[in-house]
Write a protein that holds these residues in place. Structure first.
Motif, PDB file in Angstrom:
ATOM      1  N   TYR A 215       0.131  -1.072   0.214  1.00 24.89           N
ATOM      2  CA  TYR A 215       0.029  -0.014  -0.299  1.00 24.89           C
ATOM      3  C   TYR A 215       0.325   1.374   0.675  1.00 24.89           C
ATOM      4  CZ  TYR A 215      -3.736  -3.478   0.837  1.00 24.89           C
ATOM      5  OH  TYR A 215      -4.725  -4.511   0.711  1.00 24.89           O
ATOM      6  N   ALA A 239      -8.359  -1.912   4.306  1.00 21.93           N
ATOM      7  CA  ALA A 239      -7.221  -2.307   4.147  1.00 21.93           C
ATOM      8  C   ALA A 239      -8.209  -2.880   2.852  1.00 21.93           C
ATOM      9  CB  ALA A 239      -6.351  -3.836   4.124  1.00 21.93           C
ATOM     10  N   GLN A 242      -9.906  -0.599   0.722  1.00 23.10           N
ATOM     11  CA  GLN A 242      -9.046   0.335  -1.231  1.00 23.10           C
ATOM     12  C   GLN A 242      -8.232  -1.143  -1.196  1.00 23.10           C
ATOM     13  OE1 GLN A 242      -7.786   2.943  -0.842  1.00 23.10           O
ATOM     14  NE2 GLN A 242      -8.865   3.667   1.503  1.00 23.10           N
ATOM     15  N   ASN A 243      -8.353  -2.485  -1.389  1.00 21.00           N
ATOM     16  CA  ASN A 243      -8.687  -3.016  -2.609  1.00 21.00           C
ATOM     17  C   ASN A 243      -9.241  -2.826  -3.011  1.00 21.00           C
ATOM     18  OD1 ASN A 243      -5.947  -4.168  -1.555  1.00 21.00           O
ATOM     19  ND2 ASN A 243      -6.568  -5.578  -0.503  1.00 21.00           N
TER      20      ASN A 243
END
Length: 290
Positions: A215, A239, A242-243
């Motif tokens: 990241y 996380a 964000q993916n």
């Protein structure tokens, strides 16, 4: 073990989607508001409430491999399928080994991992466009990822632990939905299911190093922070979000759990809270038959 609705006291995390409590015949499961509005599919995430297993597996254990009695697990499947509204004989199970491997499944796969052996290995994600096929993945702290394309009528369900998150199984799921079925990322509705929250998820430096590599530095403050003991608190929910954004899913199409498995060990199985003495929860997703 809590069995009555009036005794249930969920610990919820502020600021995220409020998962809906669904009750039927004494079985509790959870659903996402955005996905519940869709009429062509059915989804749910199981709880510990309403099954027949005992001891550390009480009550709604959905794993055949942790030492529970097979007849109890099968009865649990019958109960959760009746509650959520799908045919348990049409289940297709993942074979989770913390990869980013996603398998296209069809009606020919129904029953694999449940009524008959799987003929595949190392599969943490499943996608399909066929009605009545029930995708099933399993949890006790890792992150369930739901994907529904209401335009092309395509669904995906993926298991994302920290390794699967770094390997970005979310983007791989979206890529295959796009490549195989013609889905457009901007049409996909996504959800991040009950799993361990940042407050409960302590990890070591070697894990964080992989997140630093994956990241951009601008995201690190959102994803983790270092403590005085040299360990870190990791935010898998962010996380995974964000993916999903990187895969092209719109931010307003992503629902994020407000339930942590580790914060609710009497209601949700948690590997960390139980020190490994537990059963499995399951995520289910299926397209209804016309």
């Amino acid at each position: 073990m809590m069995t009555e609705r009036k005794e249930l006291k969920l610990v919820r995390k502020k600021g995220n989607t409020v998962l809906e409590e669904k009750w039927k015949n004494g079985v509790l499961y959870f659903a996402f508001p955005q996905l519940s509005k869709l009429t062509f599919c059915v989804h749910g995430f199981s709880s510990r409430i309403g099954g027949v297993s005992e001891g550390e597996f009480a009550q709604m254990n959905l794993s055949f491999t942790r030492g529970d009695k097979e007849e109890c697990v099968r009865e649990n499947y019958r109960r959760i399928s009746s509650a959520v509204g799908f045919d348990h004989e049409k289940i297709v199970c993942s074979d989770q080994t913390h990869t980013n491997h996603v398998r296209v499944v069809t009606s020919q796969d129904c029953g694999k991992g449940y009524l008959r052996p799987k003929d595949y290995k190392d599969i943490d994600g499943l996608i399909t466009n066929e009605p009545s096929v029930v995708l099933a993945t399993f949890y006790a702290d890792c992150v369930p990822l739901y994907f529904v394309d209401p335009v092309s009528k395509v669904i995906g369900l993926s298991h994302s632990g920290w390794r699967g998150t770094v390997a970005d199984i979310a983007s791989e799921t979206v890529r295959l939905m796009t490549e195989i079925y013609g889905s457009k990322p901007e049409n996909i509705l996504a959800a991040i299911g009950p799993s361990i929250c940042q407050d409960c998820y302590e990890v070591s430096e070697d894990v964080i190093e992989q997140f630093r590599e994956k990241y951009d530095r601008s995201l690190w403050e959102k994803l983790f922070y270092r403590k005085e003991n040299g360990k870190y608190q990791l935010n898998l929910w962010e996380a995974c979000r964000q993916n999903m954004l990187s895969a092209g899913i719109l931010p307003e199409h992503i629902e994020v759990t407000d339930l942590c498995t580790c914060c609710n060990p009497e209601i949700l199985f948690s590997h960390r809270a139980s020190q490994g003495r537990r059963g499995n929860l399951a995520a289910f997703l299926s397209i209804k038959e016309n």
